[in-house]
Design a protein around this motif. Structure first.
Motif, PDB file in Angstrom:
ATOM      1  N   PHE A  85       0.887  -1.284  -0.088  1.00 48.08           N
ATOM      2  CA  PHE A  85      -0.138  -0.117  -0.180  1.00 48.08           C
ATOM      3  C   PHE A  85       0.982   1.171   0.109  1.00 48.08           C
ATOM      4  CE2 PHE A  85      -2.886  -3.072   2.000  1.00 48.08           C
ATOM      5  CZ  PHE A  85      -4.077  -2.786   0.989  1.00 48.08           C
ATOM      6  N   LEU A  86       1.968   1.156   0.522  1.00 50.65           N
ATOM      7  CA  LEU A  86       3.043   2.484   0.548  1.00 50.65           C
ATOM      8  C   LEU A  86       2.935   3.259  -0.516  1.00 50.65           C
ATOM      9  CD1 LEU A  86       5.729   0.918   3.095  1.00 50.65           C
ATOM     10  CD2 LEU A  86       3.825   2.436   3.601  1.00 50.65           C
ATOM     11  N   PRO A  87       3.466   2.841  -1.739  1.00 48.50           N
ATOM     12  CA  PRO A  87       3.611   3.573  -2.932  1.00 48.50           C
ATOM     13  C   PRO A  87       2.191   4.181  -3.377  1.00 48.50           C
ATOM     14  CG  PRO A  87       4.320   1.342  -3.359  1.00 48.50           C
ATOM     15  CD  PRO A  87       3.449   1.293  -2.230  1.00 48.50           C
ATOM     16  N   HIS A  88       1.147   4.001  -2.942  1.00 42.21           N
ATOM     17  CA  HIS A  88      -0.060   4.257  -3.118  1.00 42.21           C
ATOM     18  C   HIS A  88      -0.678   5.263  -2.246  1.00 42.21           C
ATOM     19  CE1 HIS A  88       0.129   1.438  -6.350  1.00 42.21           C
ATOM     20  NE2 HIS A  88       0.279   0.441  -5.606  1.00 42.21           N
ATOM     21  N   LEU A  89      -0.190   5.456  -1.283  1.00 39.93           N
ATOM     22  CA  LEU A  89      -0.942   6.154  -0.094  1.00 39.93           C
ATOM     23  C   LEU A  89      -0.956   7.641  -0.664  1.00 39.93           C
ATOM     24  CD1 LEU A  89       0.824   5.107   3.015  1.00 39.93           C
ATOM     25  CD2 LEU A  89      -1.462   4.450   2.093  1.00 39.93           C
ATOM     26  N   ASN A  90      -2.140   8.353  -0.545  1.00 33.06           N
ATOM     27  CA  ASN A  90      -2.222   9.822  -0.643  1.00 33.06           C
ATOM     28  C   ASN A  90      -3.082  10.433   0.402  1.00 33.06           C
ATOM     29  OD1 ASN A  90      -3.977  12.082  -1.439  1.00 33.06           O
ATOM     30  ND2 ASN A  90      -3.851  11.283  -3.790  1.00 33.06           N
ATOM     31  N   MET A  91      -1.960  11.556   0.799  1.00 23.94           N
ATOM     32  CA  MET A  91      -2.060  11.967   2.131  1.00 23.94           C
ATOM     33  C   MET A  91      -3.232  13.088   2.104  1.00 23.94           C
ATOM     34  SD  MET A  91       0.008  10.316   3.852  1.00 23.94           S
ATOM     35  CE  MET A  91      -0.206  11.159   5.483  1.00 23.94           C
ATOM     36  N   ASP A  92      -3.613  13.571   1.072  1.00 24.99           N
ATOM     37  CA  ASP A  92      -4.492  14.474   0.953  1.00 24.99           C
ATOM     38  C   ASP A  92      -6.055  13.744   0.940  1.00 24.99           C
ATOM     39  OD1 ASP A  92      -3.088  16.558   0.135  1.00 24.99           O
ATOM     40  OD2 ASP A  92      -3.327  16.299  -1.817  1.00 24.99           O
ATOM     41  N   PHE A  93      -6.117  12.342   0.388  1.00 27.20           N
ATOM     42  CA  PHE A  93      -7.341  11.812   0.656  1.00 27.20           C
ATOM     43  C   PHE A  93      -7.483  11.344   2.012  1.00 27.20           C
ATOM     44  CE2 PHE A  93      -7.258   9.804  -4.024  1.00 27.20           C
ATOM     45  CZ  PHE A  93      -8.247  10.858  -4.343  1.00 27.20           C
ATOM     46  N   ALA A  94      -6.478  10.927   2.716  1.00 31.05           N
ATOM     47  CA  ALA A  94      -6.333  10.703   4.087  1.00 31.05           C
ATOM     48  C   ALA A  94      -6.769  11.881   4.932  1.00 31.05           C
ATOM     49  CB  ALA A  94      -5.069  10.001   4.410  1.00 31.05           C
ATOM     50  N   VAL A  95      -6.261  12.765   4.876  1.00 33.09           N
ATOM     51  CA  VAL A  95      -6.823  14.075   5.518  1.00 33.09           C
ATOM     52  C   VAL A  95      -8.268  14.324   5.245  1.00 33.09           C
ATOM     53  CG1 VAL A  95      -6.450  16.368   5.595  1.00 33.09           C
ATOM     54  CG2 VAL A  95      -4.610  15.007   5.662  1.00 33.09           C
ATOM     55  N   SER A  96      -8.760  14.301   4.144  1.00 32.81           N
ATOM     56  CA  SER A  96      -9.991  14.384   3.665  1.00 32.81           C
ATOM     57  C   SER A  96     -10.998  13.560   4.355  1.00 32.81           C
ATOM     58  CB  SER A  96     -10.326  14.435   2.071  1.00 32.81           C
ATOM     59  OG  SER A  96     -11.539  14.202   1.703  1.00 32.81           O
ATOM     60  N   ASP A  97     -10.677  12.306   4.207  1.00 32.21           N
ATOM     61  CA  ASP A  97     -11.484  11.447   4.852  1.00 32.21           C
ATOM     62  C   ASP A  97     -11.308  11.207   6.576  1.00 32.21           C
ATOM     63  OD1 ASP A  97     -11.939  10.310   2.443  1.00 32.21           O
ATOM     64  OD2 ASP A  97     -10.839   8.450   2.727  1.00 32.21           O
ATOM     65  N   VAL A  98     -10.402  11.771   7.113  1.00 31.58           N
ATOM     66  CA  VAL A  98     -10.136  12.103   8.516  1.00 31.58           C
ATOM     67  C   VAL A  98     -11.054  13.437   8.937  1.00 31.58           C
ATOM     68  CG1 VAL A  98      -8.729  13.230  10.528  1.00 31.58           C
ATOM     69  CG2 VAL A  98      -7.982  11.157   9.154  1.00 31.58           C
ATOM     70  N   ALA A  99     -11.165  14.257   8.028  1.00 34.28           N
ATOM     71  CA  ALA A  99     -12.049  15.447   8.222  1.00 34.28           C
ATOM     72  C   ALA A  99     -13.634  15.005   8.219  1.00 34.28           C
ATOM     73  CB  ALA A  99     -12.023  16.438   7.082  1.00 34.28           C
ATOM     74  N   VAL A 100     -13.913  14.011   7.889  1.00 28.35           N
ATOM     75  CA  VAL A 100     -15.418  13.533   7.799  1.00 28.35           C
ATOM     76  C   VAL A 100     -15.548  12.839   9.181  1.00 28.35           C
ATOM     77  CG1 VAL A 100     -17.096  11.898   6.863  1.00 28.35           C
ATOM     78  CG2 VAL A 100     -15.608  13.424   5.152  1.00 28.35           C
ATOM     79  N   ALA A 101     -14.583  12.001   9.455  1.00 28.30           N
ATOM     80  CA  ALA A 101     -14.469  11.193  10.761  1.00 28.30           C
ATOM     81  C   ALA A 101     -14.725  12.339  11.932  1.00 28.30           C
ATOM     82  CB  ALA A 101     -13.439  10.449  10.736  1.00 28.30           C
ATOM     83  N   LEU A 102     -13.642  13.163  11.847  1.00 31.46           N
ATOM     84  CA  LEU A 102     -13.827  14.366  12.880  1.00 31.46           C
ATOM     85  C   LEU A 102     -15.295  14.771  13.092  1.00 31.46           C
ATOM     86  CD1 LEU A 102     -10.634  16.290  12.403  1.00 31.46           C
ATOM     87  CD2 LEU A 102     -11.286  15.094  14.498  1.00 31.46           C
TER      88      LEU A 102
END
Length: 224
Positions: A85-102
């Motif tokens: 998974f490491l080469p495919h990680l997109n931090m912008d997507f991660a932050v976007s999804d975390v925003a929804v979780a918050l």
């Protein structure tokens, strides 16, 4: 009490989130961010433990963007798969999804909400503190944090690292602290992933102390 709910990001992506609820009224909300092994039994146990302390804990499945239902162990084929998974990680997507979780944790708890993350999640927690508006953030051994050292936190932040961690040079952490002097940084006589009890790198004494510091920090900033 725990359950899995569906959340939707701003771009329409739907993803799962594990929710651990406290026995009584929540004292605060808390987003728990996974390692590269998905929302596995360890991350669920972390969420459960904070629910026992009174938090409404939400662990979003950030890898649902790549493969749904990722729930890996720490050895053999599971370890190899996690690394893919490491080469495919997109931090912008991660932050976007975390925003929804918050937002979900805030809405469900009706209280201040923080974030805590481990490894990959530790870096995501840092980015949430600089790009979103949690009320507090805690990161454990975030390996990519040095790449974002110039970003400035908008929330109180506490970070935990192992002195024996060969994956995270101290110089990278020092950059973050130099740019953000108010950030609390703690170092332990341990290696990477010292908090993950299923892993050989687990260090009980360091994990216990870091957990105590994290809990006190979260309560200070989320319940007062």
């Amino acid at each position: 009490m725990s359950e899995t709910v569906k959340l939707k990001a701003g771009d329409g992506h739907e993803f799962d989130a594990y929710v651990a609820r406290p026995a009584g009224e929540p004292i605060a909300g808390l987003v728990v961010v996974q390692e590269i092994f998905g929302v596995n039994s360890h991350i669920r146990s972390v969420a459960d433990s904070y629910a026992k302390d009174g938090f409404l804990a939400v662990a979003p499945a950030l890898f649902d963007r790549y493969e749904r239902g990722v729930d890996l162990g720490y050895q053999g084929p599971d370890m190899e798969k996690a690394r893919t998974f490491l080469p495919h990680l997109n931090m912008d997507f991660a932050v976007s999804d975390v925003a929804v979780a918050l937002d979900y944790a805030r809405g469900e708890s009706g209280k201040k909400t923080g974030i805590i993350g481990y490894c990959f999640g530790g870096t995501v927690a840092w980015l949430a503190a600089t790009r979103l508006h949690p009320d507090a953030a805690v990161g454990y051994y975030g390996g990519g944090i040095g790449r974002f050292a110039s970003e400035h936190s908008t929330a109180p932040v506490q970070l935990h690292f192992g002195k024996l961690d060969q994956h995270i040079p101290k110089e990278e952490v020092d950059k973050v602290q130099a740019a953000n002097p108010s950030v609390e940084v703690f170092w332990y006589d341990a290696g990477h992933a010292f908090n993950a009890d299923p892993r050989p790198s687990y260090d009980a004494a360091s994990a216990k102390l870091a957990r105590e510091r994290s809990l006190a920090f979260l309560k200070e900033h989320l319940t007062t």
